[in-house]
Write a protein that holds these residues in place. Structure first.
Motif, PDB file in Angstrom:
ATOM      1  N   SER A 118      -1.471  -4.359  11.556  1.00 35.36           N
ATOM      2  CA  SER A 118      -0.088  -3.869  11.606  1.00 35.36           C
ATOM      3  C   SER A 118       0.928  -5.004  11.588  1.00 35.36           C
ATOM      4  O   SER A 118       2.041  -4.838  11.078  1.00 35.36           O
ATOM      5  N   ALA A 119       0.582  -6.167  12.122  1.00 34.50           N
ATOM      6  CA  ALA A 119       1.523  -7.286  12.151  1.00 34.50           C
ATOM      7  C   ALA A 119       1.781  -7.846  10.758  1.00 34.50           C
ATOM      8  O   ALA A 119       2.778  -8.565  10.565  1.00 34.50           O
ATOM      9  N   ASN A 120       0.920  -7.531   9.792  1.00 30.31           N
ATOM     10  CA  ASN A 120       1.036  -8.100   8.451  1.00 30.31           C
ATOM     11  C   ASN A 120       1.645  -7.127   7.449  1.00 30.31           C
ATOM     12  O   ASN A 120       1.648  -7.405   6.245  1.00 30.31           O
ATOM     13  N   ARG A 121       2.159  -6.000   7.931  1.00 28.34           N
ATOM     14  CA  ARG A 121       2.719  -5.005   7.026  1.00 28.34           C
ATOM     15  C   ARG A 121       3.921  -4.314   7.663  1.00 28.34           C
ATOM     16  O   ARG A 121       3.974  -4.144   8.876  1.00 28.34           O
ATOM     17  N   GLN A 122       4.868  -3.943   6.838  1.00 28.57           N
ATOM     18  CA  GLN A 122       6.080  -3.273   7.299  1.00 28.57           C
ATOM     19  C   GLN A 122       6.143  -1.916   6.636  1.00 28.57           C
ATOM     20  O   GLN A 122       6.156  -1.809   5.409  1.00 28.57           O
ATOM     21  N   GLY A 123       6.171  -0.845   7.437  1.00 25.91           N
ATOM     22  CA  GLY A 123       6.131   0.507   6.904  1.00 25.91           C
ATOM     23  C   GLY A 123       7.514   1.072   6.592  1.00 25.91           C
ATOM     24  O   GLY A 123       8.485   0.808   7.295  1.00 25.91           O
ATOM     25  N   HIS A 124       7.574   1.895   5.526  1.00 24.87           N
ATOM     26  CA  HIS A 124       8.823   2.552   5.115  1.00 24.87           C
ATOM     27  C   HIS A 124       8.479   3.937   4.570  1.00 24.87           C
ATOM     28  O   HIS A 124       7.399   4.147   4.021  1.00 24.87           O
ATOM     29  N   ARG A 125       9.420   4.853   4.694  1.00 23.37           N
ATOM     30  CA  ARG A 125       9.287   6.180   4.100  1.00 23.37           C
ATOM     31  C   ARG A 125      10.480   6.447   3.200  1.00 23.37           C
ATOM     32  O   ARG A 125      11.619   6.215   3.587  1.00 23.37           O
ATOM     33  N   THR A 133       9.438  20.133 -23.823  1.00 23.58           N
ATOM     34  CA  THR A 133       8.948  20.395 -22.471  1.00 23.58           C
ATOM     35  C   THR A 133       9.527  19.348 -21.527  1.00 23.58           C
ATOM     36  O   THR A 133       9.468  18.147 -21.807  1.00 23.58           O
ATOM     37  N   LEU A 134      10.097  19.827 -20.436  1.00 24.52           N
ATOM     38  CA  LEU A 134      10.670  18.945 -19.423  1.00 24.52           C
ATOM     39  C   LEU A 134       9.858  19.066 -18.139  1.00 24.52           C
ATOM     40  O   LEU A 134       9.377  20.161 -17.806  1.00 24.52           O
ATOM     41  N   GLY A 135       9.716  17.974 -17.441  1.00 24.37           N
ATOM     42  CA  GLY A 135       8.957  17.987 -16.193  1.00 24.37           C
ATOM     43  C   GLY A 135       9.583  17.080 -15.153  1.00 24.37           C
ATOM     44  O   GLY A 135      10.285  16.119 -15.480  1.00 24.37           O
ATOM     45  N   VAL A 136       9.338  17.406 -13.895  1.00 27.47           N
ATOM     46  CA  VAL A 136       9.851  16.589 -12.803  1.00 27.47           C
ATOM     47  C   VAL A 136       8.840  16.602 -11.663  1.00 27.47           C
ATOM     48  O   VAL A 136       8.167  17.613 -11.427  1.00 27.47           O
ATOM     49  N   SER A 137       8.711  15.471 -10.988  1.00 27.78           N
ATOM     50  CA  SER A 137       7.868  15.354  -9.798  1.00 27.78           C
ATOM     51  C   SER A 137       8.747  14.929  -8.628  1.00 27.78           C
ATOM     52  O   SER A 137       9.507  13.951  -8.731  1.00 27.78           O
ATOM     53  N   PHE A 138       8.644  15.665  -7.546  1.00 25.07           N
ATOM     54  CA  PHE A 138       9.354  15.342  -6.306  1.00 25.07           C
ATOM     55  C   PHE A 138       8.344  14.673  -5.368  1.00 25.07           C
ATOM     56  O   PHE A 138       7.336  15.283  -5.000  1.00 25.07           O
ATOM     57  N   LYS A 139       8.628  13.415  -4.967  1.00 32.70           N
ATOM     58  CA  LYS A 139       7.616  12.605  -4.305  1.00 32.70           C
ATOM     59  C   LYS A 139       8.064  12.171  -2.912  1.00 32.70           C
ATOM     60  O   LYS A 139       9.201  11.728  -2.717  1.00 32.70           O
ATOM     61  N   ALA A 140       7.148  12.302  -1.974  1.00 31.53           N
ATOM     62  CA  ALA A 140       7.313  11.701  -0.648  1.00 31.53           C
ATOM     63  C   ALA A 140       6.443  10.453  -0.598  1.00 31.53           C
ATOM     64  O   ALA A 140       5.235  10.520  -0.867  1.00 31.53           O
ATOM     65  N   LEU A 141       7.047   9.318  -0.264  1.00 34.04           N
ATOM     66  CA  LEU A 141       6.356   8.034  -0.328  1.00 34.04           C
ATOM     67  C   LEU A 141       6.254   7.393   1.044  1.00 34.04           C
ATOM     68  O   LEU A 141       7.252   7.303   1.769  1.00 34.04           O
ATOM     69  N   ASP A 142       5.055   6.963   1.400  1.00 33.62           N
ATOM     70  CA  ASP A 142       4.845   6.060   2.536  1.00 33.62           C
ATOM     71  C   ASP A 142       4.473   4.705   1.950  1.00 33.62           C
ATOM     72  O   ASP A 142       3.420   4.555   1.310  1.00 33.62           O
ATOM     73  N   ILE A 143       5.323   3.704   2.167  1.00 30.29           N
ATOM     74  CA  ILE A 143       5.140   2.395   1.542  1.00 30.29           C
ATOM     75  C   ILE A 143       5.015   1.341   2.631  1.00 30.29           C
ATOM     76  O   ILE A 143       5.919   1.193   3.456  1.00 30.29           O
ATOM     77  N   ASP A 144       3.921   0.619   2.633  1.00 28.77           N
ATOM     78  CA  ASP A 144       3.730  -0.527   3.521  1.00 28.77           C
ATOM     79  C   ASP A 144       3.832  -1.795   2.681  1.00 28.77           C
ATOM     80  O   ASP A 144       3.008  -2.032   1.782  1.00 28.77           O
ATOM     81  N   ILE A 145       4.847  -2.614   2.958  1.00 30.23           N
ATOM     82  CA  ILE A 145       4.982  -3.903   2.286  1.00 30.23           C
ATOM     83  C   ILE A 145       4.137  -4.925   3.046  1.00 30.23           C
ATOM     84  O   ILE A 145       4.280  -5.075   4.262  1.00 30.23           O
ATOM     85  N   GLU A 168       0.868  -1.179   0.000  1.00 35.42           N
ATOM     86  CA  GLU A 168       0.000   0.000   0.000  1.00 35.42           C
ATOM     87  C   GLU A 168       0.902   1.226   0.000  1.00 35.42           C
ATOM     88  O   GLU A 168       1.818   1.326   0.821  1.00 35.42           O
ATOM     89  N   VAL A 169       0.656   2.135  -0.931  1.00 40.69           N
ATOM     90  CA  VAL A 169       1.545   3.276  -1.135  1.00 40.69           C
ATOM     91  C   VAL A 169       0.733   4.571  -1.088  1.00 40.69           C
ATOM     92  O   VAL A 169      -0.326   4.669  -1.709  1.00 40.69           O
ATOM     93  N   THR A 170       1.243   5.517  -0.352  1.00 39.32           N
ATOM     94  CA  THR A 170       0.687   6.874  -0.359  1.00 39.32           C
ATOM     95  C   THR A 170       1.750   7.818  -0.910  1.00 39.32           C
ATOM     96  O   THR A 170       2.877   7.856  -0.397  1.00 39.32           O
ATOM     97  N   GLU A 171       1.401   8.533  -1.975  1.00 39.15           N
ATOM     98  CA  GLU A 171       2.316   9.476  -2.618  1.00 39.15           C
ATOM     99  C   GLU A 171       1.791  10.890  -2.465  1.00 39.15           C
ATOM    100  O   GLU A 171       0.607  11.156  -2.690  1.00 39.15           O
TER     101      GLU A 171
END
Length: 516
Positions: free
Chosen positions: A366-373, A336-348, A317-320
């Motif tokens: 919560s026991a079934n997922r591991q969170g990362h930023r 045209t050039l473009g860039v996105s700067f992203k903060a990610l919360d990722i639960d595996i 599950e990912v929140t961007e």
């Protein structure tokens, strides 16, 4: 239109350097209604509201009428992939209620064994039930079911030479597959072989007994019984082989020991001897104080009390949340050039459940997922090839990283690259995209490398019909799509559906937006 080599060459080298590098990542799955309806294409042709989902360079549109505007878009979409009729197969297993039927048959076999009335019919029923259970379990083993969904919004300002956007989205991808331990499957196969082997022996001996009794010849009967007792055909009995019935007896005596030999490989003869002596004497086991004896006590192989099959889950599950910027002022106006700067919360997500106790909502625990930023970036470019055509390239998640699941599984996220062509006129637009990298998505799904194509026809004013087609060059799966866009003065509502002809994949998306 001439494109400077110092622009094309670096982008091309970076993109195609990744061709031979599979990427473990979330693939280019589209959840917004416009791109879903167009087969998932949108790298070189799109609108600012969807730019952050595909190519940040599209935040600055080629159409002058879309500039000097502000926009707000929201969307929600979902996809279900069921390539092997997983849902129907699991329902069939539940409807057949194997646990109850096999337990009942086993109870009857044990009862008949104790009462010295064991019949081949019950053994055949047991073997048939267990064999059908094995077939059904094998039909769902390692055949994944995969679901994904996403909601999000984007907002931004489009100027003549610069555009800015902010977007946030949440999406999850979860796959599930049945896992039957090899030991359980082996024991079930052994139970089928044991039951069939015992039934063969019982039926063979019963036929011998019937034939012997029907002849009513004392000499032949004595020879036949002697042969049965010695487990061989005595020479004197072969003198009567020209009699059809005697020939059948000899044939049965020849094959029955072979069947018995196969049975003995699965039965502990020493432990069974006392029970057999008692039954041959016409007594049941209870009369000898052996009523607690169980048929399973004499088997070399253990009959499984329970099947330890599980439903294994894997996904993320990912929140961007991202800020995007696009401009055509850095080099020349056509680029045209473009860039996105992203903060990610990722639960595996990774866990298992017993097959008879499934709770799909457990992925939230919560026991079934591991969170990362993590922080990451998407970069993209769009080059105008004259008035109507454009070419685009995007590299998503340019910073690779490795995350860990709750069970310690390493999940790698690598850059993914896509290129595309686009065409636009007053009444028609089309887009064609190609995945440069092969993606290894989460959730047990096969590898993906898409070719996506879509067409949009403007029916009247701001209303449009869209159709699309997506082809996976890895497993050759195909997915058509269709959608409708309804526009008004300062906004629009879009909808899309996807459905494969074989019923393997379904998708639905709704989108609404304002532009002012």
């Amino acid at each position: 239109m001439f494109v400077p080599r110092y622009i094309v060459l670096p982008i091309s080298l970076f993109a195609f350097s990744l061709i031979s590098q599979p990427s473990s990542a979330l693939s280019f799955l589209s959840f917004d209604a416009r791109s879903m309806a167009m087969g998932g294409a949108g790298v070189a042709e799109g609108n600012p509201g969807n730019a952050a989902l595909f190519n940040p360079a599209l935040l600055l549109p080629a159409e002058e009428r879309l500039r000097k505007t502000r926009f707000f878009h929201s969307y929600g979409g979902a996809r279900l992939i069921d390539r092997d009729d997983f849902i129907d197969r699991v329902r069939r297993i539940e409807d057949r209620d194997y646990e109850e039927s096999i337990d009942a048959t086993l109870a009857r076999v044990r009862g008949q064994f104790k009462a010295a009335t064991l019949s081949s019919a019950e053994l055949r029923d047991l073997a048939g039930d267990v064999d059908q259970l094995l077939d059904d379990l094998e039909s769902v083993t390692r055949r994944p079911l995969r679901g994904s969904a996403s909601v999000g919004f984007s907002a931004g300002y489009v100027d003549q030479r610069f555009s800015y956007g902010l977007y946030a989205r949440n999406y999850w991808v979860v796959g599930a597959e049945v896992n039957v331990p090899d030991l359980d499957a082996q024991r079930l196969r052994q139970l089928v072989a044991l039951s069939d082997g015992a039934a063969d022996v019982l039926e063979g001996l019963a036929e011998i007994e019937t034939l012997v009794e029907s002849l009513q010849l004392d000499v032949i009967e004595d020879l036949a019984r002697q042969s049965v007792a010695e487990q061989r055909v005595v020479p004197e009995l072969r003198d009567y082989a020209d009699i059809a019935a005697i020939g059948a007896i000899i044939q049965l005596l020849t094959t029955a020991p072979m069947e018995a030999e196969q049975l003995l490989q699965r039965v502990s003869v020493d432990r069974l001897e006392q029970a057999l002596v008692a039954q041959n004497a016409g007594m049941d086991l209870a009369s000898l104080g052996l009523d607690d004896v169980d048929l399973r006590d004499y088997l070399r192989y253990q009959v499984p009390e329970d099947i330890d099959a599980t439903l294994d889950y894997a996904g993320a599950e990912v929140t961007e949340v991202a800020f995007s910027i696009a401009t055509n002022r850095l080099l020349f106006e056509q680029l045209t050039l473009g860039v996105s700067f992203k903060a990610l919360d990722i639960d595996i997500i990774e866990f298992s459940q017993p097959l008879d106790d499934i709770h799909f909502g457990a992925y939230r625990h919560s026991a079934n997922r591991q969170g990362h930023r993590r922080f990451n970036m998407d970069v993209g470019a769009v080059y105008a090839l004259g008035e109507h055509y454009s070419a685009g390239v995007v590299v998503r998640n340019i910073i690779p990283f490795t995350l860990q699941s709750p069970r310690g599984t390493q999940v790698e996220f690598e850059p993914i690259v896509r290129v595309g062509l686009g065409y636009r006129s007053r009444h028609i637009k089309w887009a064609l995209d190609y995945d440069v990298t092969t993606n290894e998505p989460l959730g047990f799904d096969p590898d993906k490398r898409y070719i996506s194509a879509g067409v949009e026809w403007r029916l009247w004013k701001q209303n449009a019909l869209r159709v699309g087609y997506r082809y996976n060059t890895v497993d050759h799966s195909k997915l058509p799509s269709i959608g409708l866009g309804l526009g008004f003065q300062q906004g629009h509502i879009d909808m899309a559906v996807t459905y494969s002809g074989s019923g393997e994949e379904y998708g639905l998306s709704l989108q609404a937006g304002l532009q002012f």
